[in-house]
Enzyme design. Sequence first.
Site, PDB file in Angstrom:
ATOM      1  CG  HIS A  50      -1.920  -1.113   1.217  1.00 29.06           C
ATOM      2  ND1 HIS A  50      -3.101  -1.072   1.915  1.00 29.06           N
ATOM      3  CD2 HIS A  50      -1.911  -2.313   0.578  1.00 29.06           C
ATOM      4  CE1 HIS A  50      -3.784  -2.190   1.716  1.00 29.06           C
ATOM      5  NE2 HIS A  50      -3.079  -2.961   0.916  1.00 29.06           N
ATOM      6  CD  GLU A  52      -1.954   4.519   3.058  1.00 29.83           C
ATOM      7  OE1 GLU A  52      -1.630   3.721   2.155  1.00 29.83           O
ATOM      8  OE2 GLU A  52      -3.140   4.754   3.340  1.00 29.83           O
ATOM      9  CB  CYS A  77      -6.994   0.196   4.197  1.00 25.77           C
ATOM     10  SG  CYS A  77      -5.370  -0.563   4.221  1.00 25.77           S
ATOM     11  CB  CYS A  80      -2.362   1.664   5.819  1.00 24.56           C
ATOM     12  SG  CYS A  80      -1.840   1.063   4.203  1.00 24.56           S
TER      13      CYS A  80
HETATM   14 ZN   LIG Z   1      -3.718   0.529   3.082  1.00 23.44          ZN
END
Ligand SMILES: [Zn+2]
Length: 249
Positions: A50, A52, A77, A80
Amino acid sequence: MLELLPLAQTFARAPISGFSVGAVVRGASGALYLGANLEIPGQPLYATVHAEQAAASIAYMHGESGMEAVATTAAPCGYCRQFLEELAPGGEIRVLLAGRRLVRLQWLLPDAFGPRDLGRKQGALPMNRVKIALLTEVTDPVMAAALSAACASYAPYTGAHSGVAIQVTDGSLYTGAYIENAAFNPSLPPFQAALISLLSTGLHLEEITDAVLVEMDGAVISQKSATEDALFALRPSVRLRTALGRGIV
Ligand SMILES: [Zn+2]
């Protein structure tokens, strides 16, 4: 940081979802790090990185002692949020989204499960380098770079330190250190971290010519088969080289 998000987004490789995400992390030094999501066709979705995670991994590899803030193009999300908790336990890190009010991670992840629940006094930052000696000779610069990345890795729950170095067609090297997570699943594998380092320079995954994994001999987990599978999915002609090491007290 918000103005840099469209630039961060250009580093995304999202051939499965078509959903590009960009993130910008501000380290304790004040430096900004750009990251984007990475998806690997042919691999299970857990091989995904992801945005991040990508930006945080780059900040980690640059030796940042802490993380102050993260800006993203989409709300972080749950996965993360858990990953960020390991890098900044306590939830003080600021989270910025365009058009929304600034929030702290602890507002997005109340009653967080983190390093302290497993007896750790601190999270992944600042980096705590470990000393690792290979069981065999260091034969080339790619292996030496992978060893250095393994020494920079964070593996407090398994002791399975690992690092990956990849070389590309122009001879340049990109490294990734394993970043473990108290919740296990959001851990960032070293190969994915190295891929992120490569992509952040604007180069392409098709340019990989060599890859070396260094991990601990006899450790409770191994990155080998997952790394081989992901490398094969991206570059079937490149064979992963693995070197085992032992910790030096
Ligand atoms: Zn994420």
